[in-house]
Design a protein around this motif. Structure first.
Motif, mmCIF file in Angstrom:
data_model
loop_
_atom_site.group_PDB
_atom_site.id
_atom_site.type_symbol
_atom_site.label_atom_id
_atom_site.label_comp_id
_atom_site.label_asym_id
_atom_site.label_seq_id
_atom_site.Cartn_x
_atom_site.Cartn_y
_atom_site.Cartn_z
ATOM 1 N N VAL A 272 0.908 -1.334 -0.018
ATOM 2 C CA VAL A 272 -0.072 0.080 0.007
ATOM 3 C C VAL A 272 0.885 1.201 -0.084
ATOM 4 C CG1 VAL A 272 -1.987 -1.198 1.113
ATOM 5 C CG2 VAL A 272 -0.252 -0.286 2.605
ATOM 6 N N ARG A 273 1.931 1.323 0.493
ATOM 7 C CA ARG A 273 2.577 2.342 0.646
ATOM 8 C C ARG A 273 3.395 2.749 -0.668
ATOM 9 N NH1 ARG A 273 7.676 3.360 4.965
ATOM 10 N NH2 ARG A 273 8.954 2.221 3.422
ATOM 11 N N GLU A 274 3.946 1.551 -1.615
ATOM 12 C CA GLU A 274 4.290 1.874 -2.653
ATOM 13 C C GLU A 274 3.242 2.291 -3.781
ATOM 14 O OE1 GLU A 274 7.580 -1.767 -2.296
ATOM 15 O OE2 GLU A 274 5.460 -2.324 -3.105
ATOM 16 N N LEU A 275 1.922 2.299 -3.455
ATOM 17 C CA LEU A 275 0.995 2.509 -4.142
ATOM 18 C C LEU A 275 0.349 4.031 -3.731
ATOM 19 C CD1 LEU A 275 -1.120 -0.574 -4.480
ATOM 20 C CD2 LEU A 275 0.051 0.515 -6.330
ATOM 21 N N GLY A 276 0.885 4.312 -2.874
ATOM 22 C CA GLY A 276 0.746 5.814 -2.093
ATOM 23 C C GLY A 276 -0.692 5.667 -1.492
ATOM 24 N N ILE A 277 -1.147 4.873 -0.934
ATOM 25 C CA ILE A 277 -2.595 4.794 -0.407
ATOM 26 C C ILE A 277 -2.443 4.483 1.158
ATOM 27 C CG2 ILE A 277 -3.750 4.398 -2.498
ATOM 28 C CD1 ILE A 277 -3.880 1.675 -1.841
ATOM 29 N N GLY A 278 -1.234 4.250 1.721
ATOM 30 C CA GLY A 278 -1.275 4.184 3.095
ATOM 31 C C GLY A 278 0.160 3.949 3.403
ATOM 32 N N GLU A 279 0.645 3.823 4.737
ATOM 33 C CA GLU A 279 2.065 3.738 5.097
ATOM 34 C C GLU A 279 2.463 2.391 5.606
ATOM 35 O OE1 GLU A 279 3.961 6.344 5.466
ATOM 36 O OE2 GLU A 279 2.245 7.580 4.727
ATOM 37 N N ASP A 280 1.623 1.309 5.391
ATOM 38 C CA ASP A 280 2.010 -0.019 5.711
ATOM 39 C C ASP A 280 3.180 -0.775 4.457
ATOM 40 O OD1 ASP A 280 2.616 -2.533 6.598
ATOM 41 O OD2 ASP A 280 0.380 -3.108 6.296
ATOM 42 N N HIS A 281 4.468 -0.823 4.829
ATOM 43 C CA HIS A 281 5.058 -1.287 4.049
ATOM 44 C C HIS A 281 5.780 -2.794 4.373
ATOM 45 C CE1 HIS A 281 7.762 -1.035 0.607
ATOM 46 N NE2 HIS A 281 8.867 -1.193 1.248
ATOM 47 N N THR A 282 5.159 -3.277 5.372
ATOM 48 C CA THR A 282 5.330 -4.632 5.829
ATOM 49 C C THR A 282 5.068 -6.004 5.089
ATOM 50 O OG1 THR A 282 3.336 -4.829 7.052
ATOM 51 C CG2 THR A 282 5.179 -3.629 8.379
ATOM 52 N N GLY A 283 4.154 -5.722 4.268
ATOM 53 C CA GLY A 283 3.468 -6.841 3.521
ATOM 54 C C GLY A 283 3.156 -6.492 1.945
ATOM 55 N N ILE A 284 2.613 -7.197 1.193
ATOM 56 C CA ILE A 284 2.012 -7.068 0.125
ATOM 57 C C ILE A 284 0.613 -6.759 0.153
ATOM 58 C CG2 ILE A 284 1.373 -8.267 -2.022
ATOM 59 C CD1 ILE A 284 4.174 -7.177 -1.973
ATOM 60 N N LEU A 285 -0.025 -6.043 -0.757
ATOM 61 C CA LEU A 285 -1.557 -5.678 -0.733
ATOM 62 C C LEU A 285 -2.156 -6.900 -1.298
ATOM 63 C CD1 LEU A 285 -4.160 -4.021 -0.290
ATOM 64 C CD2 LEU A 285 -3.350 -2.728 -2.380
ATOM 65 N N VAL A 286 -2.915 -7.618 -0.306
ATOM 66 C CA VAL A 286 -3.675 -8.681 -0.890
ATOM 67 C C VAL A 286 -5.279 -8.098 -1.097
ATOM 68 C CG1 VAL A 286 -4.635 -11.189 -0.524
ATOM 69 C CG2 VAL A 286 -2.281 -10.421 0.090
ATOM 70 N N VAL A 287 -5.724 -8.393 -2.452
ATOM 71 C CA VAL A 287 -7.247 -7.619 -2.565
ATOM 72 C C VAL A 287 -8.231 -8.884 -2.826
ATOM 73 C CG1 VAL A 287 -6.259 -5.851 -3.478
ATOM 74 C CG2 VAL A 287 -6.594 -7.839 -5.149
ATOM 75 N N GLY A 288 -7.727 -10.241 -2.296
ATOM 76 C CA GLY A 288 -8.771 -11.286 -2.741
ATOM 77 C C GLY A 288 -8.193 -12.406 -2.574
ATOM 78 N N HIS A 289 -8.810 -13.722 -2.677
ATOM 79 C CA HIS A 289 -8.462 -15.000 -2.432
ATOM 80 C C HIS A 289 -9.378 -15.757 -3.095
ATOM 81 C CE1 HIS A 289 -5.891 -18.434 -1.083
ATOM 82 N NE2 HIS A 289 -7.234 -18.874 -0.764
ATOM 83 N N SER B 81 -9.440 -9.374 7.209
ATOM 84 C CA SER B 81 -10.355 -8.298 6.819
ATOM 85 C C SER B 81 -10.207 -8.358 5.201
ATOM 86 C CB SER B 81 -10.095 -7.042 7.424
ATOM 87 O OG SER B 81 -10.180 -7.031 8.865
ATOM 88 N N PRO B 82 -11.411 -8.009 4.676
ATOM 89 C CA PRO B 82 -11.555 -8.112 3.047
ATOM 90 C C PRO B 82 -10.685 -6.678 2.740
ATOM 91 C CG PRO B 82 -13.642 -7.691 3.817
ATOM 92 C CD PRO B 82 -12.971 -8.206 5.266
ATOM 93 N N TRP B 83 -10.148 -6.536 1.704
ATOM 94 C CA TRP B 83 -9.417 -5.378 1.091
ATOM 95 C C TRP B 83 -10.339 -4.107 1.363
ATOM 96 C CZ3 TRP B 83 -6.125 -2.061 0.926
ATOM 97 C CH2 TRP B 83 -6.036 -1.015 0.077
ATOM 98 N N TRP B 84 -11.570 -4.267 0.608
ATOM 99 C CA TRP B 84 -12.661 -3.243 0.708
ATOM 100 C C TRP B 84 -12.903 -2.626 1.864
ATOM 101 C CZ3 TRP B 84 -16.995 -3.034 3.105
ATOM 102 C CH2 TRP B 84 -17.278 -4.057 3.660
ATOM 103 N N LEU B 85 -12.801 -3.417 2.978
ATOM 104 C CA LEU B 85 -12.972 -2.646 4.303
ATOM 105 C C LEU B 85 -11.876 -2.147 4.939
ATOM 106 C CD1 LEU B 85 -14.907 -4.737 7.056
ATOM 107 C CD2 LEU B 85 -12.986 -3.420 7.643
ATOM 108 N N ARG B 86 -10.934 -2.832 4.760
ATOM 109 C CA ARG B 86 -9.485 -2.330 5.135
ATOM 110 C C ARG B 86 -9.121 -0.885 4.549
ATOM 111 N NH1 ARG B 86 -5.147 -5.449 3.597
ATOM 112 N NH2 ARG B 86 -6.398 -6.912 2.539
ATOM 113 N N ARG B 87 -9.609 -0.717 2.959
ATOM 114 C CA ARG B 87 -9.310 0.373 2.393
ATOM 115 C C ARG B 87 -10.273 1.415 2.922
ATOM 116 N NH1 ARG B 87 -11.996 1.213 -3.624
ATOM 117 N NH2 ARG B 87 -12.051 3.544 -3.585
ATOM 118 N N ARG B 88 -11.439 1.105 3.149
ATOM 119 C CA ARG B 88 -12.223 2.232 3.884
ATOM 120 C C ARG B 88 -11.833 2.758 5.283
ATOM 121 N NH1 ARG B 88 -14.810 3.351 -0.411
ATOM 122 N NH2 ARG B 88 -16.576 2.293 -0.909
ATOM 123 N N LEU B 89 -11.166 1.806 5.946
ATOM 124 C CA LEU B 89 -10.533 2.210 7.405
ATOM 125 C C LEU B 89 -9.354 3.096 7.177
ATOM 126 C CD1 LEU B 89 -11.071 -0.967 9.419
ATOM 127 C CD2 LEU B 89 -12.300 1.067 9.369
#
Length: 828
Positions: A125-142, A237-245
């Motif tokens: 998310v930090r590489e995308l500029g939408i947050g500060e979390d850089h500890t892991g990859i953004l997973v948007v589904g499974h 938590s699903p990505w859409w929910l984490r994104r809203r938060l």
């Protein structure tokens, strides 16, 4: 309150093509101050979703590295090197393909690394500029819940989303949610909207899921709870929910906590999730006992008071009601059984608790502003639905709903009141339409309206509140900007002119105005060395002071001025002359003022009691000096400020007020005994002390870290008599005669008294007198001093003769000799 436009658009049918600027204007029109508009940094080039097909763990390097085969919707999967480990095969991730440029100008290209070609980058998310979390990859589904490989990711991750940051005033708690803001915006734009709180509540069957008792219904008039089990503690938590938060400024923690935070943002109803396995016995809502302790979720152990409201079980406190949960029932990594709580708390009690414990939590911010009591069960249903969908949880037992609310009274409103108060013509139909748009139920009987405010608007309690809503939603821009016509013949009062003249006179004399807050600490009288019976010790203590360290109203201007001196001295200033004029508050505690209700106008007796409790507030003026009064330079050595400068400041005040001031020795704390002058107006039986001037007592200077011989003056302006009507001086065409006289005056007789004797003895020929020399020492006898005066004598109708001057001189000598004052031998 942070409001993502994409979330808002799910609730409001925004007009097609509406711009960010137009939304900004719409928010301002309905009373929301836009503190900021946040736009993600731009990303260009191919950015798509991908599905992880294979993961190969690479060894032999300093850190764990993975080589992944990722389906990005092309004919062949791409190989990408990645160091993160928080994703697995069949996860959906965001992939920046070669040619993409991420925020910060980071260009993506195929390159060889770790002995493999990395044909793109899997993004955090930090590489995308939408947050500060850089500890892991953004997973948007499974798996099956994932978007198709190759789907453009910009909209999915919110790269095009705009977030408004709104300032919500304390009286509009409903606007601390997307539900409340969407309702207001829809009314302002004239479009439809969907209420996320308008959803059916499941008919949970069986015995209540937990036993609950509310021991203080005045502080908690509704308490709702459901029990859940079989929650997968590892469910993400699903990505859409984490994104809203994230867009709303809240950190994702776990599915259970994230869901409660999401529902709070959506509906405005804060919730709390307890680990059901850690709750022992029935739940009770009660006031704390003094000395009880609770360790809150932030890890701090807090000592409670009898005003704190608690959620407890058989072991004791498990939550600080409406503010923060307890650490002993926190949802953990292994929690599979949950108690969900949603309640309605009395706002002022929440505010006191949050401030007492310095816990401005997101829940407390909403409860202290007022939330919708109808949303408790709806919020539980919404949270339970999300936990079931994303974590496999299920509700066990029936709903707990302890509801002791009383009916809310209606508000009577004259439909013409908005027009009369604001000056804009609002029709009855327009008033009714606006009130109904915010949820009010309105019954009209001609121009008399009976308004039932909705449950989410606790701030609508008076006709004036309803008028404000009409004006706000009809448009503040419609209010004409017309200045009232000032009635002729008024202007400043005599009191105002006098106060302004005093301020100007002191400023012209080189004093700098330094106004201070009228609040002082309870230890100030001791610092100033005031006697125990001094009326200035009878301070009035405020019920809600701005600072607990300064809870009292001042009875003298000196504390503020001396604090200003000390502050400036500490910042390197040395030569200071400051003044202040303002009210002081005398009279002590007296009879406490009653606190009237807001439901009707106070009766005459209550108004009289309130006015009777108001203390006397005379207007004082004070000066303080230290350092050099006249600077040194090529013209001379300069002169330090002394007691005479403080006395002269008093004379300037009296002159500006148009009265005559007399000075005589006095004694009063905090002045130095023997170096204190009483300031007197009137003569004989009419004499009245109006102030004091001189040097501060050495102990006061030491206590306040002020230089020795700091000088101050304080004078009661309101005690000065009215200025006489000014009369033009007589003008004589005849020449003056100058006469100098020097007297040997005992030390106990003041120069002002000698001057008054000279005036009286000179008779009708007297024009003016000025003291021009003071001398002590041989040949003047010990215990006396020489005072030399220059007189101007003049007759209105003739030139004075030597005989006239001799007669005046003899009259003056005769008068002063009656007081034990003799003419110096050289003038005999």
């Amino acid at each position: 309150m942070r409001v993502p436009v994409s979330w808002l658009a799910e609730l409001v049918d925004l007009p097609a093509g509406i711009s960010v600027e137009e939304l900004d204007e719409a928010f301002v029109r309905i009373g929301f101050e836009v503190e900021g508009v946040h736009r993600p940094e731009p990303t260009t080039g191919p950015l798509v979703t991908g599905r992880v097909l294979e993961i190969e763990e690479l060894t032999g390097f300093k850190k764990p590295i993975r080589y992944c085969r990722v389906d990005v919707g092309e004919a062949e999967p791409r190989g990408i090197v990645c160091g993160a480990r928080n994703f697995a095969v069949d996860d959906a991730v965001v992939v920046a393909l070669p040619g993409a440029v991420l925020p910060g100008g980071f260009e993506i290209a195929a390159r060889k690394t770790y002995d493999h070609v990395s044909d793109g980058m899997i993004c955090s998310v930090r590489e995308l500029g939408i947050g500060e979390d850089h500890t892991g990859i953004l997973v948007v589904g499974h798996g099956a819940d994932s978007p198709a490989p190759g789907t453009p990711a910009a909209d999915l991750v919110g790269l095009d989303d705009v977030v408004f940051e709104l300032e919500v005033t304390p009286d509009r708690g409903y606007a601390m949610s997307l539900r409340g803001i969407a309702r207001d915006l829809a009314a302002a734009l004239g479009v439809t909207w969907r209420d996320p709180g308008d959803r059916p509540v499941p008919a949970w069957s069986g015995a209540p899921g937990w036993q609950v008792t509310v021991a203080d219904p005045d502080r908690c008039d509704r308490f709702s709870m459901v029990a859940l089990e079989d929650l997968d503690p590892a469910a993400p938590s699903p990505w859409w929910l984490r994104r809203r938060l994230t867009e709303c400024g809240i950190r994702s923690i776990s599915l259970a906590v994230d869901v409660t935070n999401f529902v709070m943002l959506e509906l405005g109803q804060p919730m709390h999730a307890f680990d059901r396995a850690a709750v022992t016995g029935p739940v009770t809502v009660r006031l704390a006992r003094d000395g009880e302790e609770l360790t809150t979720l932030d890890g701090t152990t807090r000592e409670l008071t009898g005003d704190d409201l608690l959620i407890t079980d058989d072991t004791g406190p498990i939550g600080l009601a409406a503010v923060m949960g307890g650490e002993n029932t926190e949802i953990g990594d292994a929690s599979s059984a949950v108690l969900l709580e949603a309640a309605h708390w009395e706002p002022t009690g929440v505010s006191r608790t949050a401030r007492r414990h310095r816990l401005p939590s997101e829940a407390a911010k909403r409860f202290e502003r007022g939330v919708d009591p109808e949303m408790t069960v709806v919020a539980l249903a919404r949270a339970a639905e999300l936990l079931a969908e994303h974590g496999g949880a299920r509700v066990v037992g029936g709903l707990v709903d302890v509801d002791t609310r009383r009916p809310r009274p209606a508000v009577d409103l004259d439909a013409g009141l908005p027009t009369r108060l604001v000056g804009v013509d609002y029709t009855t139909e327009q008033v009714v339409a606006v009130l109904e748009s915010v949820g009010c139920a309105v019954t009209a009987d001609g121009d008399r309206l009976t308004v039932h405010p909705p449950s989410w608007r606790a701030d609508l309690a008076l006709p004036a509140d309803l008028v404000e809503e009409v004006v706000r939603l009809a448009g503040f821009d419609d209010i004409p900007s017309v200045l009232p016509t000032a009635p002729p013949g008024r202007g400043l009062t005599e009191t105002q002119r006098r106060r302004r003249s005093i301020g100007r006179a002191l400023a012209d004399a080189g004093y700098v105005e330094a106004p201070a807050y009228p609040f002082v600490g309870l230890g100030v009288p001791d610092t100033l060395g005031l006697p125990d019976d001094d009326p200035r010790r009878q301070v009035i203590v405020l019920r809600n002071p701005l600072s607990e360290e300064e809870p009292a109203l001042r009875t003298t201007l000196l504390p503020g001025l001396l604090a200003t001196l000390a502050r400036n001295l500490g910042r390197g200033q040395r030569d200071l002359a400051v003044f202040e004029h303002g009210a002081v508050f005398l009279g002590g505690v007296g009879q406490p003022a009653p606190v009237p209700g807001i439901e009707r106008r106070p009766d005459d007796g209550t108004v009289a009691a309130i006015l009777g409790a108001v203390p006397d507030q005379p207007w004082h003026v004070a000066v303080a000096l230290t350092g050099a009064r006249e600077p040194r330079g090529w013209w001379g050595p300069g002169r330090p400020a002394g007691w005479a400068d403080a006395v002269q400041a008093a004379r300037l005040v009296a002159e500006a007020a148009g009265v005559r001031l007399f000075v005589r020795p006095g004694e009063r704390a905090p002045w130095h005994p023997g170096r204190c002058a009483e300031l007197v107006v009137g003569e004989g039986d009419d004499a009245r002390v109006v102030g004091y001037a001189g040097e501060l007592h050495p102990r006061v200077c030491a206590a306040l870290d002020l230089p020795a011989r700091t000088c101050v003056m304080e004078l009661d302006v309101d005690a000065l008599p009215p200025a006489p009507v000014p009369v033009g001086p007589p003008i004589s065409a005849f020449p003056p005669v100058f006469l100098d006289l020097a007297f040997v005056v005992p030390d106990e007789i003041t120069a002002a008294h000698v001057e008054s004797l000279v005036r009286g003895g000179a008779g009708d020929l007297f024009e003016s007198v000025r003291l021009f020399d003071v001398y002590a020492g041989p040949p003047v006898p010990p215990g006396s001093r020489s005072l030399a005066y220059s007189l101007v004598l003049r007759a209105p109708d003739r030139t004075l003769t030597a005989e006239d001057v001799a007669r005046v001189r003899a009259g003056i000598v005769a008068v002063v000799e009656l007081q034990g004052i003799t003419l110096r031998s050289g003038d005999a």
